[in-house]
Design an enzyme around this catalytic site. Sequence first.
Site, PDB file in Angstrom:
ATOM      1  CG  HIS A 177      11.506  -7.725  -9.047  1.00  0.00           C
ATOM      2  ND1 HIS A 177      11.708  -6.562  -9.738  1.00  0.00           N
ATOM      3  CD2 HIS A 177      10.469  -7.483  -8.215  1.00  0.00           C
ATOM      4  CE1 HIS A 177      10.815  -5.667  -9.364  1.00  0.00           C
ATOM      5  NE2 HIS A 177      10.052  -6.195  -8.440  1.00  0.00           N
TER       6      HIS A 177
HETATM    7  N1  LIG Z   1       2.716   2.864 -10.151  1.00  0.00           N
HETATM    8  C1  LIG Z   1       1.880   2.571  -9.132  1.00  0.00           C
HETATM    9  N2  LIG Z   1       1.137   3.534  -8.544  1.00  0.00           N
HETATM   10  C2  LIG Z   1       0.329   3.236  -7.532  1.00  0.00           C
HETATM   11  N3  LIG Z   1       0.173   2.014  -7.012  1.00  0.00           N
HETATM   12  C3  LIG Z   1       0.875   1.018  -7.566  1.00  0.00           C
HETATM   13  C4  LIG Z   1       1.756   1.224  -8.637  1.00  0.00           C
HETATM   14  N4  LIG Z   1       2.338   0.053  -8.964  1.00  0.00           N
HETATM   15  C5  LIG Z   1       1.830  -0.860  -8.114  1.00  0.00           C
HETATM   16  N5  LIG Z   1       0.955  -0.293  -7.281  1.00  0.00           N
HETATM   17  C6  LIG Z   1       0.213  -0.919  -6.189  1.00  0.00           C
HETATM   18  O1  LIG Z   1       1.014  -1.936  -5.658  1.00  0.00           O
HETATM   19  C7  LIG Z   1       0.240  -3.114  -5.518  1.00  0.00           C
HETATM   20  C8  LIG Z   1       1.090  -4.357  -5.700  1.00  0.00           C
HETATM   21  O2  LIG Z   1       2.002  -4.448  -4.636  1.00  0.00           O
HETATM   22  P1  LIG Z   1       2.962  -5.706  -4.484  1.00  0.00           P
HETATM   23  O3  LIG Z   1       2.286  -6.932  -4.960  1.00  0.00           O
HETATM   24  O4  LIG Z   1       3.438  -5.712  -3.089  1.00  0.00           O
HETATM   25  O5  LIG Z   1       4.174  -5.330  -5.422  1.00  0.00           O
HETATM   26  P2  LIG Z   1       4.620  -5.990  -6.829  1.00  0.00           P
HETATM   27  O6  LIG Z   1       3.617  -5.544  -7.847  1.00  0.00           O
HETATM   28  O7  LIG Z   1       5.964  -5.402  -7.085  1.00  0.00           O
HETATM   29  O8  LIG Z   1       4.650  -7.476  -6.653  1.00  0.00           O
HETATM   30  C9  LIG Z   1      -0.840  -2.991  -6.564  1.00  0.00           C
HETATM   31  O9  LIG Z   1      -1.976  -3.712  -6.208  1.00  0.00           O
HETATM   32  C10 LIG Z   1      -1.077  -1.507  -6.658  1.00  0.00           C
HETATM   33  O10 LIG Z   1      -2.080  -1.084  -5.747  1.00  0.00           O
HETATM   34 MG   LIG Z   2       6.301  -8.747  -6.603  1.00  0.00          MG
END
Ligand SMILES: Nc1ncnc2c1ncn2[C@@H]1O[C@H](COP(=O)(O)OP(=O)(O)O)[C@@H](O)[C@H]1O
Ligand SMILES: [Mg+2]
Lengths: 134, 134, 234, 234
Positions: free
Chosen positions: A12
């Site tokens: 990241h």
């Molecule tokens: N392994 C997973 N399976 C399903 N949904 C997931 C998973 N990991 C994360 N999410 C979803 O992704 C969302 C977060 O997205 P985002 O904030 O854009 O990405 P990041 O966590 O990489 O910063 C969470 O609220 C959840 O709903």
């Molecule tokens: Mg993120």
Amino acid sequence: MSAPVRLVLLSHSAAAAAGVAELAAQVAGGAQRVRAVGGTADGGLGTSADALEEACRAALDEGADVAVLVDLGSAVLTAKAWLAELEDEELARVRLVDAPFLEGAVAAAVTASTGAALAEVVAQAEVARGLRKL
Amino acid sequence: MSAPVRLVLLSHSAAAAAGVAELAAQVAGGAQRVRAVGGTADGGLGTSADALEEACRAALDEGADVAVLVDLGSAVLTAKAWLAELEDEELARVRLVDAPFLEGAVAAAVTASTGAALAEVVAQAEVARGLRKL
Amino acid sequence: MSAVAREALDAAAAREWLRGFAAAVAERSGELTDLDRPVGDSDHGVNLRRGTEAVLAALDADGAGGAGGADGTPGQVLGAAGRTLVSTVGGASGPLFGTALRRAGKALGEVPAADAAQVAAALRAALEGVVRLGEARVGDATMVDALDPAVAAFERAAQEGAPLPRAARAAAGAAAEGAASTVPLVARKGRASYLGPRSRGHLDPGARSVELLLTALADALGADALDARAGEGA
Amino acid sequence: MSAVAREALDAAAAREWLRGFAAAVAERSGELTDLDRPVGDSDHGVNLRRGTEAVLAALDADGAGGAGGADGTPGQVLGAAGRTLVSTVGGASGPLFGTALRRAGKALGEVPAADAAQVAAALRAALEGVVRLGEARVGDATMVDALDPAVAAFERAAQEGAPLPRAARAAAGAAAEGAASTVPLVARKGRASYLGPRSRGHLDPGARSVELLLTALADALGADALDARAGEGA
Ligand SMILES: Nc1ncnc2c1ncn2[C@@H]1O[C@H](COP(=O)(O)OP(=O)(O)O)[C@@H](O)[C@H]1O
Ligand SMILES: [Mg+2]
Ligand SMILES: Nc1ncnc2c1ncn2[C@@H]1O[C@H](COP(=O)(O)OP(=O)(O)O)[C@@H](O)[C@H]1O
Ligand SMILES: [Mg+2]
Ligand SMILES: [Mg+2]
Ligand SMILES: [Mg+2]
């Protein structure tokens, strides 16, 4: 003779990817074996599937196999989503490695530098998971 | 109330330390909790005991406890050699963490951000050792 | 290199030892780095040179006054150099050599001039410090493979009543043999251990540096002058 | 929002769906990011917005010609948008939403206009893609907690013969309930899971986005127009 192995380090953070690549290249005795992919296209923290694709594609096009190391969970998703689009022939030449990012990269780089095949590089990187430092 | 916990990330690469600190600070919701220490004084790959000392000292002087994460074996030696010089009172407030560098730093940062004590921060970071990503 | 054989390690001899080590590292820096190429990250010579140059600079800056000065004890001189190595080297060899010198310095305590038995005890403390820190044993293909037999050889010579310079020369010889013994070994500590069985067939760079360190000690103590005298006497 | 109730999801409706989702994300971006603060890394709104803006740009660039154009199939439109999301979002939600749309598009195949049963199958494929990729189950406090009941509600409505827009509205309602259900849950996937039990008490940001996605579908299909007509008829 097995295909040479290139490492693609997906983080990241652009700095984390570049720094770990620098360490891995040092032990592997050559930067050409390691590609750092970090940050979003607009310079923020995140992973870019396009940049991943480009790095892997460059290695595949050179005839190398590719071991992809990832930092956090969402990088795993980015990598897996990209892998899901590959054809079988290429899919067999790219492996996502289940290892700690820095430690796995160093172990993979050392192994790759000996001319080991992809499966061996991946196996050595995965040994890094669970290794104690103290 | 336990003392706040600061992380000191000691890597051979300045970029790796800074990048991992950036990731850890993001999940910990604040950069003040994480200090990156990487590279030699002359900008090469290596660890600087002086820089480590300075970062730890700053945290200790603020009344914080310190968890030190290290990248490769020789950073362990640098950290242990420095720890060997501390007096008992301070020694109890600094812990060297046996965890993968990036994954341990993120877990430690999340835990520290909840106000957890040093022992708990270290324990959570060490859980990161052996965690699977795939 | 001392033109006269010394009977004790005083502060001046300790400084001469460190200067001699720094000179040897400067001269062999390329070789040390080359040894670190196949089994490591090609920086051992660069690392040690950075450290020993800092030691030299501190010795020069202290002049005759500070810990490194003529007024200091050999223990102070070695302790200060050890701290400088830990601070400046940047690789595994920094904390290891640094700890060795610090422990040696501490073992010497306040004595103004250490005799062979005292130097033997200091070297034993140095070895123990390196082993405690790095957890390598003889046979792991590290500097311990040179330092351990060197300390044993020094102790043996001292016990047998050999003059200090000759004990140091024996230690240097044992260190050289110990360094050579690492060639067929599989490294089990340090970066070389990342290579597993592929680390076999190479001389460990840190073991070679230990040989340089003990050769510098023998030189600083005037082992050659002693040998020359012995030769004349014969 | 479609002023008339649509009987099928064609390419134009698919494009309207995506535009509506992009507009909702743009409007709620701050809220989505705020939801991501206590349990994540405060970027969910930023992430999705980056992705949906790229989708809009691609739709605009394609005009009426390419995959996103009036000549395309809804499957092509969704597939292209999915690929754009995977490429551009930068967080976990990118591959997840992207995979959802790509799988939906693939399930629609070449049909020019999908009926309720076909859309139901496409949504089921989307859910399966998300689950296969992210390995979350219902109850893990992720977007799956919204998407799973939404797909089930859509299927139920479609099986009972409800018109397409009404099935979509039912799905949106179930997604909203599903999103709310994440509040008391301990997250077991994604960044929120790093917090362990401390993730309890927060609405999952990705689950909220799924609610926006399905609300945009209902709107694009003219569910409100249908409801209004139903109201008039009553
Ligand atoms: N392994 C997973 N399976 C399903 N949904 C997931 C998973 N990991 C994360 N999410 C979803 O992704 C969302 C977060 O997205 P985002 O904030 O854009 O990405 P990041 O966590 O990489 O910063 C969470 O609220 C959840 O709903
Ligand atoms: Mg993120
Ligand atoms: N754990 C250890 N115990 C003893 N000696 C070690 C250990 N780790 C490394 N060494 C020594 O350090 C030498 C390498 O030093 P150097 O190249 O300066 O550091 P780095 O390996 O960090 O690049 C090795 O040749 C070995 O002799
Ligand atoms: Mg080295
Ligand atoms: Mg090094
Ligand atoms: Mg997020």
